[in-house]
Design a protein around this motif. Structure first.
Motif, mmCIF file in Angstrom:
data_model
loop_
_atom_site.group_PDB
_atom_site.id
_atom_site.type_symbol
_atom_site.label_atom_id
_atom_site.label_comp_id
_atom_site.label_asym_id
_atom_site.label_seq_id
_atom_site.Cartn_x
_atom_site.Cartn_y
_atom_site.Cartn_z
ATOM 1 N N SER A 172 19.459 19.855 -101.690
ATOM 2 C CA SER A 172 19.821 18.876 -102.786
ATOM 3 C C SER A 172 20.655 17.761 -102.274
ATOM 4 O O SER A 172 20.615 16.663 -102.570
ATOM 5 N N ASP A 176 21.315 10.133 -96.555
ATOM 6 C CA ASP A 176 20.098 9.312 -96.250
ATOM 7 C C ASP A 176 20.546 8.598 -95.054
ATOM 8 O O ASP A 176 21.531 8.634 -94.395
ATOM 9 N N ARG A 181 11.198 -0.313 -90.862
ATOM 10 C CA ARG A 181 9.780 0.180 -90.617
ATOM 11 C C ARG A 181 9.209 0.153 -89.523
ATOM 12 O O ARG A 181 8.089 0.505 -89.267
ATOM 13 N N ASP A 214 8.510 15.482 -92.445
ATOM 14 C CA ASP A 214 7.890 15.936 -93.459
ATOM 15 C C ASP A 214 6.942 17.040 -93.593
ATOM 16 O O ASP A 214 5.779 17.389 -94.010
ATOM 17 N N ARG A 228 8.900 5.894 -93.099
ATOM 18 C CA ARG A 228 8.570 5.693 -94.462
ATOM 19 C C ARG A 228 9.711 6.030 -95.491
ATOM 20 O O ARG A 228 10.300 6.845 -95.159
ATOM 21 N N ASP A 229 9.830 5.383 -96.437
ATOM 22 C CA ASP A 229 10.935 5.497 -97.427
ATOM 23 C C ASP A 229 10.686 6.785 -97.871
ATOM 24 O O ASP A 229 9.585 7.332 -98.474
ATOM 25 N N GLY A 230 11.628 7.749 -98.021
ATOM 26 C CA GLY A 230 11.839 9.303 -98.562
ATOM 27 C C GLY A 230 11.158 10.182 -97.457
ATOM 28 O O GLY A 230 11.277 11.390 -97.862
ATOM 29 N N MET A 231 10.929 9.807 -96.265
ATOM 30 C CA MET A 231 10.482 10.773 -95.340
ATOM 31 C C MET A 231 11.539 11.520 -94.946
ATOM 32 O O MET A 231 12.754 11.339 -95.097
ATOM 33 N N VAL A 232 11.276 13.127 -94.788
ATOM 34 C CA VAL A 232 12.006 14.038 -94.626
ATOM 35 C C VAL A 232 12.101 14.257 -93.009
ATOM 36 O O VAL A 232 11.194 14.737 -92.605
ATOM 37 N N ARG A 242 17.307 12.004 -95.038
ATOM 38 C CA ARG A 242 16.050 11.442 -95.690
ATOM 39 C C ARG A 242 16.108 9.930 -95.643
ATOM 40 O O ARG A 242 17.026 9.163 -95.430
ATOM 41 N N ARG A 244 15.490 6.096 -95.608
ATOM 42 C CA ARG A 244 15.379 5.194 -96.528
ATOM 43 C C ARG A 244 15.212 3.626 -95.813
ATOM 44 O O ARG A 244 15.859 3.385 -94.646
ATOM 45 N N THR A 245 14.122 3.247 -96.008
ATOM 46 C CA THR A 245 13.433 1.968 -95.228
ATOM 47 C C THR A 245 14.121 0.556 -95.979
ATOM 48 O O THR A 245 13.975 0.714 -97.401
#
Length: 246
Positions: A172, A176, A181, A214, A228-232, A242, A244-245
């Motif tokens: 959790s 970031d 991109r 991901d 990609r925004d949110g890609m792990v 994570r 953040r783009t």
């Protein structure tokens, strides 16, 4: 030294000087007791000889077996990356203890967890009786983390470990990493984000199947990705970011 000399193998001057200089340390500080691993026996005894030469009372040598590294083969050391650092986070300490081979459980209870004879006997009996080694390692990891960081931190580290490895959930508190991109080599992404200290480390991790985007393993050291925004991004067992783009 004697074996190598008799076999005609090289001896470096630094190797010969090291025990002499370490021995003189004992003279300089008027050492009464010197603590060291069994591998330091020769050097510590050199200290006793040096003290006798200078007319001092000889120090007492207190020797302890070495702590085997997390690889289960070599002594623990930073150069082999098989170590648990005092300044590691509670989560890292817990995870590294859980990664040790089962054969090291008794060794770590004895030399890393300050266990008394009764506890050591109980651990040995549990291993012989078929107790799941993972349960013993969780208890061991809790003792080690608790010793350095407190009981609350140990409980949090265990909860985080179980969430990540037992229930396959993402942590959790994942940090970031902001990036653009445009397509980028995964190796560069790993080093720029700090997940890997060098390009070589990133390449070795990918080759070992230790990098996922991901949840999908990265197959080649030449692989590129469009962030990609949110890609792990996962590197190894315990490192995540994570994306953040912007």
């Amino acid at each position: 030294f004697r074996t190598r000399f008799e076999q005609g193998l090289a001896l470096g001057m630094h190797e010969i000087m090291y025990p002499i200089l370490q021995g003189y340390d004992s003279v300089a500080v008027h050492s009464d007791v010197e603590l060291g691993a069994t591998e330091q026996k020769f050097n510590i005894l050199c200290g006793r000889d040096m003290q006798r030469h200078f007319g001092q009372e000889q120090q007492v040598a207190v020797l302890s077996p070495i702590l085997t590294g997390t690889d289960g083969v070599n002594k623990m050391g930073k150069s082999l990356n098989n170590y648990i650092a005092v300044f590691d986070t509670p989560a890292d300490k817990f995870g590294k203890v859980m990664s040790i081979p089962d054969s090291l459980i008794e060794n770590y209870y004895k030399y890393a967890a300050n266990s008394d004879e009764d506890e050591l006997a109980a651990v040995k009996a549990e291993l012989a009786g078929g107790t799941n080694p993972m349960l013993l390692k969780k208890r061991l990891a809790g003792k080690i983390v608790g010793f350095y960081h407190g009981e609350a931190a140990a409980q949090d580290a265990q909860a985080a470990f179980e969430k990540l490895f037992s229930r396959k959930e993402l942590p959790s508190d994942m940090p970031d990493f902001a990036t653009g991109r445009d397509p980028v080599r995964v190796c560069k992404l790993l080093t720029d984000s700090g997940l890997c200290a060098s390009m070589g480390e990133a390449q070795r991790l990918i080759q070992g199947g230790g990098v996922c985007l991901d949840g999908e393993k990265v197959a080649s050291i030449d692989s590129e990705v469009e962030p990609r925004d949110g890609m792990v991004v996962r590197a190894g067992k315990r490192k995540f970011i994570r994306i953040r783009t912007s």
